[in-house]
Design an enzyme around this catalytic site. Structure first.
Site, PDB file in Angstrom:
ATOM      1  N   PRO A 290       0.806  -1.235   0.000  1.00 36.01           N
ATOM      2  CA  PRO A 290       0.000   0.000   0.000  1.00 36.01           C
ATOM      3  C   PRO A 290       0.829   1.270   0.000  1.00 36.01           C
ATOM      4  O   PRO A 290       0.293   2.358  -0.236  1.00 36.01           O
ATOM      5  CB  PRO A 290      -0.819  -0.120   1.284  1.00 36.01           C
ATOM      6  CG  PRO A 290       0.001  -1.000   2.177  1.00 36.01           C
ATOM      7  CD  PRO A 290       0.707  -1.965   1.270  1.00 36.01           C
TER       8      PRO A 290
ATOM      9  N   GLU B  32      11.337  -9.187  -2.914  1.00 34.61           N
ATOM     10  CA  GLU B  32      10.998  -9.833  -1.640  1.00 34.61           C
ATOM     11  C   GLU B  32      10.313 -11.177  -1.877  1.00 34.61           C
ATOM     12  O   GLU B  32      10.621 -12.173  -1.213  1.00 34.61           O
ATOM     13  CB  GLU B  32      10.085  -8.929  -0.810  1.00 34.61           C
ATOM     14  CG  GLU B  32      10.793  -7.773  -0.130  1.00 34.61           C
ATOM     15  CD  GLU B  32       9.897  -7.089   0.896  1.00 34.61           C
ATOM     16  OE1 GLU B  32       9.023  -7.765   1.471  1.00 34.61           O
ATOM     17  OE2 GLU B  32      10.060  -5.875   1.114  1.00 34.61           O
TER      18      GLU B  32
ATOM     19  N   GLY C 153      16.823  -2.725  -6.447  1.00 33.18           N
ATOM     20  CA  GLY C 153      16.257  -1.658  -5.641  1.00 33.18           C
ATOM     21  C   GLY C 153      16.343  -1.873  -4.150  1.00 33.18           C
ATOM     22  O   GLY C 153      15.936  -1.002  -3.374  1.00 33.18           O
ATOM     23  N   GLU C 154      16.866  -3.004  -3.708  1.00 36.47           N
ATOM     24  CA  GLU C 154      17.042  -3.295  -2.294  1.00 36.47           C
ATOM     25  C   GLU C 154      18.517  -3.187  -1.939  1.00 36.47           C
ATOM     26  O   GLU C 154      19.377  -3.708  -2.656  1.00 36.47           O
ATOM     27  CB  GLU C 154      16.528  -4.697  -1.957  1.00 36.47           C
ATOM     28  CG  GLU C 154      15.051  -4.895  -2.240  1.00 36.47           C
ATOM     29  CD  GLU C 154      14.172  -4.005  -1.387  1.00 36.47           C
ATOM     30  OE1 GLU C 154      14.380  -3.961  -0.157  1.00 36.47           O
ATOM     31  OE2 GLU C 154      13.289  -3.337  -1.952  1.00 36.47           O
TER      32      GLU C 154
ATOM     33  N   GLY D  16       3.076  -3.364  -6.878  1.00 30.44           N
ATOM     34  CA  GLY D  16       4.054  -2.437  -6.307  1.00 30.44           C
ATOM     35  C   GLY D  16       5.204  -2.237  -7.269  1.00 30.44           C
ATOM     36  O   GLY D  16       5.031  -2.305  -8.489  1.00 30.44           O
ATOM     37  N   GLY D  17       6.402  -2.019  -6.724  1.00 30.51           N
ATOM     38  CA  GLY D  17       7.583  -1.813  -7.544  1.00 30.51           C
ATOM     39  C   GLY D  17       8.467  -3.038  -7.593  1.00 30.51           C
ATOM     40  O   GLY D  17       8.070  -4.144  -7.189  1.00 30.51           O
ATOM     41  N   ASP D  18       9.695  -2.844  -8.073  1.00 25.25           N
ATOM     42  CA  ASP D  18      10.637  -3.953  -8.168  1.00 25.25           C
ATOM     43  C   ASP D  18      11.001  -4.508  -6.795  1.00 25.25           C
ATOM     44  O   ASP D  18      11.380  -5.678  -6.662  1.00 25.25           O
ATOM     45  CB  ASP D  18      11.909  -3.495  -8.882  1.00 25.25           C
ATOM     46  CG  ASP D  18      11.682  -3.272 -10.372  1.00 25.25           C
ATOM     47  OD1 ASP D  18      10.665  -3.777 -10.900  1.00 25.25           O
ATOM     48  OD2 ASP D  18      12.508  -2.595 -11.010  1.00 25.25           O
ATOM     49  N   GLY D  19      10.886  -3.689  -5.758  1.00 27.59           N
ATOM     50  CA  GLY D  19      11.244  -4.133  -4.419  1.00 27.59           C
ATOM     51  C   GLY D  19      10.379  -5.264  -3.908  1.00 27.59           C
ATOM     52  O   GLY D  19      10.886  -6.249  -3.349  1.00 27.59           O
TER      53      GLY D  19
ATOM     54  N   ARG E 281      12.563  10.610  -4.706  1.00 28.83           N
ATOM     55  CA  ARG E 281      13.652  10.539  -3.724  1.00 28.83           C
ATOM     56  C   ARG E 281      14.989  10.196  -4.368  1.00 28.83           C
ATOM     57  O   ARG E 281      16.036  10.623  -3.892  1.00 28.83           O
ATOM     58  CB  ARG E 281      13.318   9.522  -2.638  1.00 28.83           C
ATOM     59  CG  ARG E 281      13.265   8.065  -3.101  1.00 28.83           C
ATOM     60  CD  ARG E 281      12.829   7.163  -1.956  1.00 28.83           C
ATOM     61  NE  ARG E 281      12.867   5.753  -2.289  1.00 28.83           N
ATOM     62  CZ  ARG E 281      11.882   5.074  -2.818  1.00 28.83           C
ATOM     63  NH1 ARG E 281      10.752   5.703  -3.108  1.00 28.83           N
ATOM     64  NH2 ARG E 281      11.995   3.782  -3.076  1.00 28.83           N
TER      65      ARG E 281
END
Length: 415
Positions: free
Chosen positions: A77, A141, A386-387, A134-137, A239
């Site tokens: 979210p 996961e 991305g992590e 969501g995104g690549d993150g 960001r």
């Protein structure tokens, strides 16, 4: 409706009245066809835009055959500007329901929640895959959660679907050719799978292994990734821009020792065998080969890419590794030699126009294995999809491909 049409045809009405009745009848039929779904029952369901409903129902045969696909949907979210729930429930979920998906939706509530869900879910409850919103993150996961399971060989074959709604969606845009939620949902509805290589990054000292599908990177970009986490809640996707400017103005020197094993054009790459546990990957056995190449010195950036990495945001959509393919059994190593803001600025300007490989201080080579060791006070973190992975003290990162490929839900439009 057939009865109504026959009655209208038999009535002795003037020609204009008969035409008007037929037009009204046809309009009513179209409204019913648009408002009612054929997936689980004949009752009316959520309305979707007419052009989407028509496209999905025409292209999708699952609902007509009464074959339903059971999936787990993991929704972040907080992705992007925290608009992913609205995007999913209003735009994506109706399309998937019309296409025969039976979904269990879970919203993540903390960092690493998607990893926990993927590592503990009963695979029999979602035999047709896990869809990440969501995104690549969040995709990363889920991948690491699946590959950390005891039933590893079954888990790696579970397909992963992607609905792009995050700060960075390079994976789905590069591999599947979609970068908006509606197009991605339509691609899932049409069915099919895409095979993709999976690479592993191991921190040698700690024995920790992390898996990825896009790229691992070191130096300036990893430094920006770490700094950007301070602005995640307030700036969202912007960001990275702010963190990049701040780090550019206070640019440190990055020194590394890089060892890589070039890919021989005469033979297929020797991939790591599929082991029982993820920590058994990337053993030191690859060091017995004697044709390792070593590079030492200052590097503005080191990129190890699994595909050509096209960013979903931006007008030009440049690619960092134009020769890379997501299923070619090799990794693409890019070394940006040197230091200084002028050289870094030249690299990023050239990158925007895909001219960066023409620069004399950029080295590009296809490899099987890579080892990266930060030297001195150099930032020793590693970014993977991305992590950010942290290391303490002198670190050595090893990167190699797995022998088994993963699967993504959907196919590229050109396939």
């Amino acid at each position: 409706m057939k009865l109504q049409r026959s009655q209208v045809g038999q009535m002795l009405l003037p020609r204009k009245l008969r035409k008007s009745a037929l037009r009204q009848n046809t309009f009513t039929q179209r409204q019913v066809a648009t408002r009612c779904s054929s997936d689980l029952s004949t009752s009316c369901r959520e309305e979707v835009p007419n052009y989407l409903a028509v496209d999905v129902l025409q292209d999708q045969s699952y609902t007509r055959q009464e074959i339903f696909r059971k999936v787990l949907v993991i929704l972040n979210p907080n992705s992007g500007f925290r608009s992913s729930p609205e995007v999913f429930y209003q735009q994506v979920q109706p399309i998937l329901k019309l296409s025969g998906f039976m979904m269990q939706v879970v919203e993540t509530s903390y960092a690493g929640h998607a990893h926990v869900l993927a590592s503990t879910v009963d695979l029999s409850t979602c035999p047709d895959g896990i869809i990440c919103v969501g995104g690549d993150g969040i995709v990363n996961e889920v991948l690491n959660g699946l590959l950390g399971r005891d039933d590893l060989k079954e888990a790696i074959q579970l397909p992963i679907g992607i609905i792009p709604a995050g700060s960075e969606n390079s994976l789905v845009w590069t591999v599947l050719g979609t970068r908006d939620p509606v197009s991605a949902a339509t691609a899932l509805a049409k069915g099919g799978f895409t095979a993709i290589d999976v690479f592993a990054v191991k921190l040698t000292q700690a024995g920790v292994t992390h898996f990825g599908l896009t790229a691992s990177y070191y130096g300036f970009v990893a430094d920006v990734l770490q700094l950007s986490e301070k602005f995640r809640l307030h700036l969202g996707p912007f960001r990275y821009v702010i963190a990049g400017l701040l780090k550019f103005l206070s640019l440190p020197q990055y020194r590394f020792e890089v060892d890589y094993l070039p890919l021989s054009p005469r033979r297929n790459p020797k991939l790591i065998p599929l082991a029982e546990k993820c920590n058994d990957y990337l053993s030191a056995d690859s060091s017995v080969e004697d044709n390792w190449v070593t590079r030492k010195g200052e590097f503005l950036g080191i990129f190890v890419c699994n595909h050509f990495c096209k960013p979903a945001q931006g007008l030009l959509s440049p690619v960092i590794a134009p020769k890379a393919q997501h299923n070619d059994g090799s990794l693409d190593l890019i070394l940006v030699h040197g230091s200084g803001r002028l050289r870094l600025f030249c690299f990023f300007v050239a990158y925007q126009f895909c001219w960066h490989l023409l620069l004399p201080f950029v080295e590009y080579v296809k490899v099987k294995h890579v080892k990266v060791r930060p030297v001195g006070n150099t930032h020793n973190g590693c970014g993977v999809d991305g992590e950010l992975l942290h290391a303490e003290g002198q670190a050595e990162w090893q990167c190699s491909l797995l022998s088994a490929q993963g699967r993504l839900l959907g196919q590229h439009p050109s396939t």
